[in-house]
Design an enzyme around this catalytic site. Structure first.
Site, PDB file in Angstrom:
ATOM      1  N   HIS A 281      -1.197   1.563   7.728  1.00 52.43           N
ATOM      2  CA  HIS A 281      -0.487   2.301   6.676  1.00 52.43           C
ATOM      3  C   HIS A 281      -1.443   2.695   5.552  1.00 52.43           C
ATOM      4  O   HIS A 281      -1.484   3.876   5.142  1.00 52.43           O
ATOM      5  CB  HIS A 281       0.642   1.429   6.132  1.00 52.43           C
ATOM      6  CG  HIS A 281       1.444   2.072   5.043  1.00 52.43           C
ATOM      7  ND1 HIS A 281       2.614   2.738   5.280  1.00 52.43           N
ATOM      8  CD2 HIS A 281       1.233   2.159   3.693  1.00 52.43           C
ATOM      9  CE1 HIS A 281       3.103   3.197   4.148  1.00 52.43           C
ATOM     10  NE2 HIS A 281       2.280   2.852   3.171  1.00 52.43           N
ATOM     11  N   GLU A 282      -2.212   1.745   5.053  1.00 51.38           N
ATOM     12  CA  GLU A 282      -3.096   2.046   3.923  1.00 51.38           C
ATOM     13  C   GLU A 282      -4.211   2.995   4.347  1.00 51.38           C
ATOM     14  O   GLU A 282      -4.603   3.875   3.570  1.00 51.38           O
ATOM     15  CB  GLU A 282      -3.675   0.758   3.334  1.00 51.38           C
ATOM     16  CG  GLU A 282      -2.637  -0.264   2.890  1.00 51.38           C
ATOM     17  CD  GLU A 282      -1.566   0.293   1.968  1.00 51.38           C
ATOM     18  OE1 GLU A 282      -1.857   1.227   1.188  1.00 51.38           O
ATOM     19  OE2 GLU A 282      -0.420  -0.196   2.027  1.00 51.38           O
TER      20      GLU A 282
ATOM     21  N   MET B 270      -2.870  -1.706  -1.336  1.00 48.81           N
ATOM     22  CA  MET B 270      -2.993  -0.478  -2.123  1.00 48.81           C
ATOM     23  C   MET B 270      -4.105   0.386  -1.546  1.00 48.81           C
ATOM     24  O   MET B 270      -5.208  -0.087  -1.284  1.00 48.81           O
ATOM     25  CB  MET B 270      -3.290  -0.841  -3.586  1.00 48.81           C
ATOM     26  CG  MET B 270      -3.442   0.365  -4.489  1.00 48.81           C
ATOM     27  SD  MET B 270      -1.933   1.366  -4.519  1.00 48.81           S
ATOM     28  CE  MET B 270      -2.639   2.980  -4.857  1.00 48.81           C
TER      29      MET B 270
END
Length: 853
Positions: free
Chosen positions: A290-291, A256
């Site tokens: 990505h994060e 996340m």
């Protein structure tokens, strides 16, 4: 009783929140079952608000007190939030609530994992922390104070103060509540530093439980490479003084992107050669990238509402794919992405769970974190980049960051940026966001020898999907190359832009009828339909200059061979194709990783879908037998070449998880799998005994399971790695995936009785039941035992963790393919799940959509 009947939310009904939020102050007094959360929030009413009601989301909260401008108020509280009369002028809302992190097994909001406090607020978890307008278009500056007896107290932004039993954090960048994060625990850090392109010094930390410190170095290196890449390729610089990553064992997703405090599933950040495979390393590298990339495409610019989820996720998946292609092999990465797309997104697009990249409605947003939103969303970005070109894409992205920084925006605004930067009308292209389903591109060609003219006749059609019976033509970027009969390229890769249902492209002045190489690089996410002879596919396998289409030629030959066996029992594997494939396999000028990919066969679920589309009811057992026949025949035919290939693939230098070594090991594992078919596991046993890294140890163990010789090896592996939860996840999953169809369900059932099986841990649950659902022949066993076992455990899990339960129900989505008896067995299990008296909204929505298709 059941959760309240799911309410459908529609994109067309979007209404902005009636108040701006100037600032948020939160104080947490931590206690496992009685954490107090005090909020002080400055609201400013919008004079032109369409909805002036002061409503704050809140679930599973005990309200202790509430005031407006210091005066006590008594709000009307329901299961979903509260309403309260509010002043017409700016005001300060203060509330105190109590929550129980220790009993929060849903892993949303603030919960505990092995004594650590952590949060997961995307999509709607913040409402389980305190009363707040929990929606992505409400952005504010957060200041957080944490009080507790744990040594490490973390939140978003920069640290502003700390002392014995407390810490304070301030995030200067406005963010929605879904990006809030808090972590507190007995943690140790792996520190580093990074200097940005403007010379700013940034503190970096990966926080882990004691004992995991040695698994952080690769993740830190991946983070620093991601930061450098984002500066060099997109011009994006990090904007805080500190960047923290925390590894958490109990986590519903992969990771996340909370602003400045990324929370990661331990499996997506912890890595060492002895505990992680090459695939783990590559996945960790991609997820960390990505994060981090979300800092700009998701955090600084976020989505106005959850219907726009693809705006941040599709773009960021595309960016992390670019990063991996640059770090490793662009050709190999593209093939891997297409394999994944066809295995996960295409079935979703062709089944009862089909939905547009930007849905028009939903009941539970957690159910739309899908391959369509993520992977198809990324494919849409890739098509847009191909259509406008690299230079225009870069110009448009710069304008996007300049125009929308600090905003919660929409797909319309994203496309308007490209229209303004390029002058193109993207009205038709926008259909990729609103129209569900996978387009089917039909191709036929025509050669006029008298005029030396070649024509390609293209037709596109998208089959009906739930809620969308009529489809309009899409914009399809089609990369085309033409080869002469001797293998020379007479037309290098050229972009054809298809906009009509039927279109013809003409090529003149060719010396002879060319062989077309269509959809190079998989330039559009479509199903290509063309009658192609075996000889033409063999020609492309030998001569195509496009790496993807060369691989695709072999894949198509494999499909044809398997379908031929399944529709005509007298046929065996296509030996001409295997002979041509051997030439590629032994071509040392090609990357080992690419050659290893060439050896892969179409997935058994993919073959089932192809049979279904041809009006043939697939038999999972026969598909398994056909697959095994191909693997066995190949091993026998190539037996003489295997020692040479094994020697070439051997790595003799210390382990490094880079593309070169990983490619060699991948090829070596494929060779050993073939040797395993005639040496009764001798090579695998030797490798298992000598392995100095998890890639070799685990692949050898899988080979031993497949030949029924893994008894002692499984015990030894468990003894060696019982202390390592992530390695044991591999042990659980491999026993199922490597088992024969007649044993896999029983193995899965036995593993649920193992002391190490933990229903509450998503990683362990997915290790067992994800492996079972992916084992096509076992899950679809004719006796229905696979369906029943999964349903049993989904019913047990749903009261504890609705999100993981709902996602796992997608295993049933392909029920229409199969025979009436299997369909009836699947329906019985779906009905049994739906009959549960306390079924969650998440699972109710998913099972209902699957069942009613």
């Amino acid at each position: 009783m059941k959760d309240a009947a799911p309410q459908t939310i529609y994109l067309k009904d979007y209404t902005p929140f009636g108040f701006d939020v100037e600032e948020v102050h939160l104080t947490f007094v931590l206690s496992p079952r009685a954490t107090r959360v005090k909020s002080r929030i400055r609201f400013v009413p919008k004079p032109d608000a369409a909805d002036p009601v002061f409503f704050l989301h809140g679930e599973e909260l005990s309200l202790i007190s509430a005031t407006i401008n210091g005066v006590a108020v008594t709000p009307e509280v329901t299961d979903t939030g509260l309403t309260c009369p509010a002043p017409a002028e700016p005001f300060t809302w203060e509330a105190e609530v109590e929550i129980s992190p220790e009993t929060n097994t849903a892993l949303e909001g603030l919960y505990m994992s092995n004594g650590m406090y952590c949060t997961q607020c995307e999509a709607e978890g913040f409402r389980k922390i305190t009363f707040y307008p929990d929606r992505p278009d409400v952005m504010s500056v957060f200041t957080v104070r944490i009080e507790g007896d744990l040594p490490v107290l973390l939140s978003n932004g920069n640290p502003t103060g700390q002392g014995a039993g407390w810490a304070e954090w301030h995030d200067p960048w406005p963010k929605p509540a879904y990006l809030f994060a808090l972590v507190a625990g007995e943690l140790v850090n792996h520190p580093d530093r990074f200097t940005t392109m403007s010379g700013k010094d940034v503190e970096l930390n990966i926080w882990v439980r004691p004992g995991d410190e040695h698994k952080c170095a690769f993740g830190m290196d991946a983070l620093k490479r991601s930061m450098t890449w984002d500066e060099e390729v997109y011009g994006r610089e990090y904007d805080l003084d500190i960047f923290n990553i925390v590894a958490v064992d109990d986590f519903n997703m992969g990771a996340m992107e909370n602003k400045g405090l990324n929370v990661f599933n331990s499996s997506c950040v912890l890595a060492s050669p002895d505990t992680s495979t090459d695939m783990n390393f590559e996945r960790i590298e991609a997820i960390i990238a990505h994060e981090y990339f979300h800092n700009w495409t998701g955090n600084r610019i976020t989505c106005r509402d959850w219907f726009q989820l693809c705006l941040k996720e599709g773009l960021t998946v595309f960016r992390d794919a670019q990063f991996t292609a640059d770090m490793r092999s662009a050709e190999v990465k593209r093939i891997e992405d297409v394999i994944d797309l066809r295995a996960r997104q295409f079935p979703e697009d062709q089944g009862p769970l089909s939905h547009p990249v930007r849905p028009e409605s939903f009941q539970e947003i957690n159910n739309f974190y899908t391959s369509t939103v993520y992977e198809k969303g990324a494919e849409v970005i890739g098509m847009l980049k191909r259509l406008v070109g690299d230079e225009a894409y870069a110009k448009a992205l710069d304008l996007y960051f300049e125009r929308h920084d600090g905003e919660a925006t929409t797909i319309e605004a994203w496309l308007k940026v490209f229209e303004d930067a390029t002058g193109r009308d993207l009205t038709q292209f926008k259909r990729w966001y609103s129209q569900s389903g996978t387009p089917r591109l039909s191709v036929r060609d025509e050669w006029d020898g008298d005029t030396t003219t070649y024509r390609l006749h293209l037709s596109q059609m998208t089959p009906p999907t739930p809620g969308q019976d009529q489809k309009l033509p899409q914009v399809l970027p089609i990369n085309l190359g033409l080869l002469s009969p001797n293998g020379d390229e007479v037309l290098p890769t050229t972009l054809l832009e298809m906009t009509e249902a039927d279109q013809t492209f003409t090529f003149e002045g060719l010396g002879a009828r060319p062989v077309p190489s269509i959809l190079r690089g998989f330039s559009a996410p479509v199903v290509l339909e063309r009658d192609v002879s075996t000889s033409e596919l063999t020609f492309l396998l030998a001569h195509d200059t496009d790496a993807f289409n060369r691989w695709e030629a072999s894949r198509t030959l494999a499909r044809q061979s398997m379908l031929g066996m399944l529709t005509d029992p007298t046929k065996g594997p296509d030996r001409d194709w295997l002979a041509a494939l051997l030439k590629v396999l032994t071509d040392t000028s090609l990357e080992p990783a690419y050659r290893a990919l060439m050896l892969g066969l179409p997935g058994q679920s993919e073959i089932a879908q192809l049979l279904h589309e041809r009006g043939v009811t697939p038999d999972p057992d026969m598909i398994w037998i056909a697959t095994e026949a191909h693997l066995q025949t190949r091993a026998e035919l190539w037996q003489a070449q295997l020692p040479m290939l094994a020697n070439e693939a051997r790595v003799t230098v210390p382990y490094v998880p880079d593309a070169e070594q990983s490619g060699k090991r991948s090829l070596g594992m494929a060779v050993m799998a073939m040797q395993n078919r005639f040496d009764d596991g001798k090579a695998a046993a030797a490798q298992f005994a000598a392995a100095d890294n998890m890639t070799l140890q685990l692949s050898a163990l899988g080979c031993l399971i497949r030949v029924g010789a893994a008894g002692q090896a499984l015990q030894d592996f468990e003894t060696q790695w019982a202390h390592d939860r992530l390695v044991m996840d591999k042990w659980f999953g491999l026993q199922i995936s490597a088992s024969t169809p007649d044993k896999a369900v029983a193995v899965a059932r036995t593993l649920t009785e193992h002391p190490g099986f933990d229903l509450k841990n998503p990683n362990r649950f997915r290790a067992v039941f994800g492996a079972l659902a992916a084992h096509h022949a076992a899950f679809h066993s004719a006796d229905g035992s696979g369906y029943a076992l999964l349903a049993d455990w989904l019913i047990k899990l749903d009261p504890l963790n609705p999100q993981t339960t709902a996602r796992m129900t997608s295993a049933f989505q392909s029920w229409k393919r199969y025979d009436a008896d299997r369909q009836a067995k699947i329906h019985a299990q779906l009905d049994r799940i739906l009959a549960q008296p306390s079924l969650s909204r998440d699972t109710t929505e998913m099972v209902t959509r699957i069942r009613q298709a």
